[in-house]
Design an enzyme around this catalytic site. Structure first.
Site, PDB file in Angstrom:
ATOM      1  N   SER A  83       3.459  10.666   8.321  1.00 23.60           N
ATOM      2  CA  SER A  83       3.826  11.968   6.973  1.00 23.60           C
ATOM      3  C   SER A  83       4.843  13.104   8.142  1.00 23.60           C
ATOM      4  O   SER A  83       5.067  13.247   8.390  1.00 23.60           O
ATOM      5  CB  SER A  83       2.841  11.918   6.377  1.00 23.60           C
ATOM      6  OG  SER A  83       2.483  10.863   5.861  1.00 23.60           O
ATOM      7  N   ARG A 112       0.247  14.934  14.291  1.00 20.37           N
ATOM      8  CA  ARG A 112       1.042  14.540  13.351  1.00 20.37           C
ATOM      9  C   ARG A 112       1.354  15.162  11.825  1.00 20.37           C
ATOM     10  O   ARG A 112       0.497  16.729  11.925  1.00 20.37           O
ATOM     11  CB  ARG A 112       1.194  12.897  12.661  1.00 20.37           C
ATOM     12  CG  ARG A 112      -0.999  13.427  12.072  1.00 20.37           C
ATOM     13  CD  ARG A 112      -1.101  11.721  11.692  1.00 20.37           C
ATOM     14  NE  ARG A 112      -2.960  11.451  11.409  1.00 20.37           N
ATOM     15  CZ  ARG A 112      -3.804  11.062  12.801  1.00 20.37           C
ATOM     16  NH1 ARG A 112      -3.409  11.141  13.826  1.00 20.37           N
ATOM     17  NH2 ARG A 112      -4.852  11.244  12.423  1.00 20.37           N
ATOM     18  N   ASP A 113       1.750  14.908  10.740  1.00 24.34           N
ATOM     19  CA  ASP A 113       2.050  15.317  10.193  1.00 24.34           C
ATOM     20  C   ASP A 113       2.594  16.733   9.547  1.00 24.34           C
ATOM     21  O   ASP A 113       3.150  17.572   8.946  1.00 24.34           O
ATOM     22  CB  ASP A 113       0.677  15.626   9.131  1.00 24.34           C
ATOM     23  CG  ASP A 113       0.470  14.667   9.049  1.00 24.34           C
ATOM     24  OD1 ASP A 113       0.311  13.018   8.635  1.00 24.34           O
ATOM     25  OD2 ASP A 113      -1.539  14.535   8.828  1.00 24.34           O
ATOM     26  N   ASN A 161       0.368   5.983   0.572  1.00 25.61           N
ATOM     27  CA  ASN A 161      -0.576   6.059   0.473  1.00 25.61           C
ATOM     28  C   ASN A 161       0.206   7.614   0.769  1.00 25.61           C
ATOM     29  O   ASN A 161       0.739   8.587  -0.022  1.00 25.61           O
ATOM     30  CB  ASN A 161      -1.813   6.726   1.329  1.00 25.61           C
ATOM     31  CG  ASN A 161      -0.845   5.881   3.253  1.00 25.61           C
ATOM     32  OD1 ASN A 161      -0.677   5.044   3.050  1.00 25.61           O
ATOM     33  ND2 ASN A 161      -1.142   7.396   4.063  1.00 25.61           N
ATOM     34  N   ASP A 162       0.126   9.009   1.949  1.00 27.12           N
ATOM     35  CA  ASP A 162       0.580  10.400   1.181  1.00 27.12           C
ATOM     36  C   ASP A 162       2.155  10.638   0.928  1.00 27.12           C
ATOM     37  O   ASP A 162       3.158   9.668   0.964  1.00 27.12           O
ATOM     38  CB  ASP A 162       0.557  10.383   3.110  1.00 27.12           C
ATOM     39  CG  ASP A 162      -0.494  10.462   3.359  1.00 27.12           C
ATOM     40  OD1 ASP A 162      -1.647  10.179   3.276  1.00 27.12           O
ATOM     41  OD2 ASP A 162      -0.950  10.973   4.811  1.00 27.12           O
ATOM     42  N   LEU A 186       0.766  -1.342   0.073  1.00 23.35           N
ATOM     43  CA  LEU A 186       0.078   0.425  -0.450  1.00 23.35           C
ATOM     44  C   LEU A 186       1.094   1.314  -0.059  1.00 23.35           C
ATOM     45  O   LEU A 186       1.937   1.276   0.892  1.00 23.35           O
ATOM     46  CB  LEU A 186      -1.327   0.404   0.617  1.00 23.35           C
ATOM     47  CG  LEU A 186      -1.596   1.381   1.414  1.00 23.35           C
ATOM     48  CD1 LEU A 186      -2.922   0.799   1.955  1.00 23.35           C
ATOM     49  CD2 LEU A 186      -0.926   2.144   2.152  1.00 23.35           C
TER      50      LEU A 186
END
Length: 483
Positions: A103, A161-162, A42-43, A40
């Site tokens: 992320s 987060r991020d 994602n970001d 997988l």
């Protein structure tokens, strides 16, 4: 590199090798988009133009097509078109990131590629801890973790987060996506003089403030940048209910335009606008390249939106990135346009200078394909709807009476028709990027964009144009291929 890190790298490499043939045999593998080699994606993370090379890292789960303790995968490119899949950048191998290297972003610190990310930690009772972490690289390939540089401030849950980091004047700034103890989504600002010691300045924007009512229970993937004299804050709110044709996906991705007072840590802004009108678009991240362009890449997916039903999962992979886009700010609105470098992929141009339809459906002999670009200009139509059908799977419709653009597709879950809409005063042009299992439609030079995954019958290349009245246009079609 510790023992756990080495073990995780070896396990991920074995997973790639084990499923290589199965992954690459999937007819839905894309032609010119970035995908995971297995598992997988994602970001997008750490998007940066560093020492003449573009680097794009990504959230990666190599061991399954679901979420879990994420790695940072890594692509690099000289031109944003031809990409190399590099070795793993980060693994969840330390106490501060053992449940995921979540992320983050990248900056150039006097020639050192410096990345920030969220270390996700859970105890045996599934209680969450969160840490903002730092890693550095001298060659852009091998990273050395420096550990935790910012911990959770008071007033927030562990959904924090991020980090996105940038420099303004003599200081570095970091904006983090957060959830307050009152369960409101927030964008939280930090400041540093050395990238290692960070001062918490407080929330600069969020729900239930003087500028917003309730606006979701969590804001993910913040990004703040200056464009045309304005400060643009991109965020991904979670928990907003649909409102008419707005907010139709499970989670949103959009932006505010305003001004950030760096001294007072206060952001004055206007309304929230969605960045994309399609079915799959989330976690966008931007960078400023050496040409002075503000570039954006996003994940062509949405968490918790039936992603576990996508047909590529049977081939041991799921998700892709959007094509890179250049951002401009026009009259307070962000426009997205495909980067010019993608023209390198164009082959076999076909042009129809004057196409006319009058209450019918038209198929043009040489306008078909699975990995193509369509440029449709000089549109002329009356007061009746016009539409373009792509590969028997998806329709773009414009209704001039309702002043509404619509994208319809067959659901990959149950085969039923589903739709996304936006208001559009007038349709003047379309630039369509079609790939084996994706679609990106840029409307009116990027005034609106529809981004979606599609899963048509693999051999279906049919494209048709239709109107219940008169419809005249000029169309260019290119195959998109690597030399």
């Amino acid at each position: 590199m510790n023992v756990k890190d080495q073990e995780l790298r070896e396990q991920a490499t074995l997973e790639i090798q084990k499923h290589k043939l199965q992954v690459e045999s999937d007819p839905y593998r894309l032609t010119y988009h970035l995908m995971p080699p297995v598992g997988l994606l994602n970001d997008p993370n750490g998007f940066i133009h560093w020492k003449g090379t573009y680097h794009l890292f990504y959230q990666w789960m190599p061991f399954k097509t679901g979420h879990g303790a994420k790695f940072w995968g890594h692509y690099s490119s000289p031109d944003l078109v031809h990409w190399t899949h590099e070795g793993i950048a980060l693994t969840p191998s330390d106490w501060f990131d053992k449940n995921g290297c979540y992320s983050g972003s990248a900056v150039d610190d006097n020639g050192t590629l410096t990345v920030f990310y969220t270390g996700n930690v859970k105890d045996e009772k599934n209680n969450r801890e969160t840490y903002q972490c730092l890693a550095v690289s001298e060659d852009g390939l091998e990273f050395e973790k420096q550990g935790v540089v910012a911990t959770l401030p008071k007033g927030y849950t562990a959904h924090f987060r991020d980090p996105k980091v940038w420099k303004k004047g003599e200081h570095w700034y970091m904006v983090v996506g957060a959830q307050s103890l009152q369960l409101d989504g927030k964008a939280v600002l930090f400041r540093s003089s050395n990238l290692k010691e960070w001062e918490h300045l407080g929330a600069i924007a969020g729900g239930n403030t003087d500028r917003l009512g309730y606006f979701g229970y969590m804001w993910e993937c913040p990004d703040l940048f200056e464009l045309n004299g304005k400060d643009v804050l991109v965020v991904c709110p979670q928990g907003i209910e649909p409102e008419g044709m707005l907010y139709q996906n499970v989670y949103q991705a959009g932006y505010f335009v305003g001004q950030l007072d760096y001294e007072k840590a206060r952001y004055t802004h206007g309304q929230f606008t969605e960045l994309d009108r399609g079915f799959e678009f989330y976690a966008p991240q931007t960078t400023l390249d050496a040409k002075g362009r503000r570039l954006l890449v996003a994940w062509m997916g949405v968490p918790d939106q039936q992603e576990d039903q996508q047909p590529t999962i049977s081939h041991k992979w799921v998700h892709t990135m959007t094509i890179p886009r250049e951002l401009t700010l026009i009259d307070g609105k962000l426009y997205q346009q495909p980067i010019k470098e993608l023209e390198q992929l164009r082959q076999n141009q076909v042009s129809y200078e004057q196409v006319s339809i009058n209450n019918g459906v038209l198929e043009l002999d040489q306008v078909r394909g699975k990995s193509i670009e369509l440029g449709i200009q000089d549109l002329s139509y009356g007061d009746r709807s016009i539409e373009i059908s792509l590969r028997g799977e998806i329709r773009f419709i414009y209704d001039p009476q309702e002043k509404q653009a619509t994208l319809e597709r067959k659901s990959y879950v149950n085969g039923l028709t589903e739709a996304r809409h936006c208001r559009l005063e007038r349709l003047t042009s379309l630039q369509i990027f079609l790939d084996t299992s994706s679609l990106e439609i840029f409307v009116n030079g990027g005034e609106e964009v529809f981004t979606s995954r599609i899963f048509p019958y693999p051999d279906n290349e049919l494209i048709t144009f239709a109107s219940k009245g008169s419809f005249n246009f000029h169309v260019n079609k290119w195959d998109l291929k690597y030399d």
